[in-house]
Design an enzyme around this catalytic site. Structure first.
Site, short mmCIF file in Angstrom:
data_model
loop_
_atom_site.label_atom_id
_atom_site.label_comp_id
_atom_site.label_asym_id
_atom_site.label_seq_id
_atom_site.Cartn_x
_atom_site.Cartn_y
_atom_site.Cartn_z
N ASN A 189 -28.22 13.16 -3.99
CA ASN A 189 -27.11 11.66 -2.89
C ASN A 189 -25.83 12.15 -4.02
OD1 ASN A 189 -26.16 9.70 -2.24
ND2 ASN A 189 -26.74 8.23 -4.42
N ARG A 244 -29.04 2.85 3.54
CA ARG A 244 -30.52 2.03 3.27
C ARG A 244 -30.91 2.89 1.72
NH1 ARG A 244 -32.17 -1.17 7.58
NH2 ARG A 244 -34.22 0.16 7.26
N LEU A 245 -31.81 1.94 1.58
CA LEU A 245 -32.83 2.60 0.34
C LEU A 245 -33.60 3.11 0.40
CD1 LEU A 245 -33.06 -0.58 -2.34
CD2 LEU A 245 -31.79 1.88 -2.46
N GLY A 269 -17.64 8.52 7.10
CA GLY A 269 -18.11 10.43 7.07
C GLY A 269 -17.13 11.37 6.15
N SER A 270 -16.06 11.27 5.22
CA SER A 270 -15.22 11.56 4.65
C SER A 270 -16.32 12.48 3.43
CB SER A 270 -14.46 11.17 4.14
OG SER A 270 -15.03 10.84 2.93
N ASN A 271 -17.21 12.72 3.17
CA ASN A 271 -17.70 13.24 2.52
C ASN A 271 -18.36 14.07 3.43
OD1 ASN A 271 -17.77 13.08 -0.29
ND2 ASN A 271 -18.65 11.10 -0.29
N HIS A 293 -22.02 9.83 -5.77
CA HIS A 293 -22.30 8.56 -6.27
C HIS A 293 -21.14 8.06 -6.35
CE1 HIS A 293 -22.84 4.63 -7.47
NE2 HIS A 293 -22.26 4.42 -8.75
C1 GRF Z 1 -18.35 7.26 -1.42
O1 GRF Z 1 -17.80 6.87 -2.13
C2 GRF Z 1 -19.77 8.14 -1.45
O2 GRF Z 1 -19.71 8.57 -3.54
C3 GRF Z 1 -20.54 6.68 -1.69
O3 GRF Z 1 -20.30 6.63 -0.52
C4 GRF Z 1 -19.34 6.38 0.03
C5 GRF Z 1 -19.04 7.12 1.29
O4 GRF Z 1 -18.18 7.67 1.99
N1 GRF Z 1 -22.22 7.87 -2.10
P1 GRF Z 1 -17.98 8.89 3.07
O5 GRF Z 1 -18.47 7.91 4.44
O6 GRF Z 1 -17.64 10.02 2.29
O7 GRF Z 1 -16.21 8.66 3.44
#
Ligand code: GRF
Length: 212
Positions: free
Chosen positions: A118, A102-103, A20-22, A120
């Site tokens: 999303n 999950r898709l 969950g860093s993002n 990526h």
């Molecule tokens: C990230 O690298 C994102 O690009 C991918 O999943 C990872 C999630 O990382 N979709 P975090 O849980 O946000 O640290």
């Protein structure tokens, strides 16, 4: 604009399965007002996901809709229906996927068409799908990055909203180090910006590059 005619704030949810860093960076951007919208829900499919405690620490509403183990659903379709119900209950209009593993089915995607972002960890269309960082590391690509895109029915194929790149410096500590650099130097910068871009598009305001 008078209070009566003011447009209601758009309502977002974050879907995440892991660290969950993002999600953390996004939560902070909603909290400090740099994303001018309401974060109504943080939802995870995994009980052990750190994102749930991170949300709670910040006072955000978080919910678990388990895809495996105790309390989970008979099949993928029942799980998605449960998620859709929670999103509807919280009047969510826009979704931010942040490591949601999950898709999503075409039925689910139709409910939020054009309103799901999303992130990526590659410069799409290069390296879509699983193990993107591992594959970039193995291929020794000199420039890596991340992409925020709208979600469609393909695997990481939807229209790109924003990308950011880093040059490999040879100092990264393996795949783990490269993943950290991509997250810290690119993902955590471009995701909040992309949400602001989406908001400006939704609200049909001219994009002021200085505000991004
Ligand atoms: C990230 O690298 C994102 O690009 C991918 O999943 C990872 C999630 O990382 N979709 P975090 O849980 O946000 O640290």
């Amino acid at each position: 604009m008078s209070a009566q005619t003011k447009r209601p704030r758009p309502r977002f949810a974050i879907l995440a399965s892991g660290h969950g860093s993002n999600a953390e960076v996004l939560m902070d951007a909603f909290a400090d007002g740099s994303i001018c919208a309401t974060l109504g829900l943080i939802l995870s499919n995994r009980p052990e996901a750190r994102v749930l405690s991170k949300a709670a620490e910040r006072g955000y509403l978080s919910e678990l809709v388990p895809s495996h183990g105790p309390g989970s659903f008979a099949d993928r379709s029942a799980h998605e229906t449960a998620i859709l119900n929670r999103l509807q209950a919280h009047r969510i209009e826009h979704l931010l996927l942040a490591g949601y593993q999950r898709l999503l089915s075409p039925h689910f995607l139709r409910q939020f068409s054009g309103h799901i972002l999303n992130i990526h960890p590659s410069l799409l269309p290069e390296f879509p799908g699983l193990y993107a960082v591992e594959r970039q590391f193995a291929a020794k690509v000199p420039v890596c990055g991340a992409t925020v895109h709208l979600v469609d029915e393909g695997i990481d194929t939807g229209p790109v909203l924003l990308q950011g790149a880093i040059a490999r410096n040879g100092q990264e500590d393996g795949v783990k180090g490269l993943r950290q650099r991509i997250k810290r130097e690119v993902e955590h910068v471009i995701y909040p910006r992309a949400v602001r871009l989406l908001l400006q598009t939704l609200l049909e305001q001219p994009v002021d590059a200085g505000s991004l």
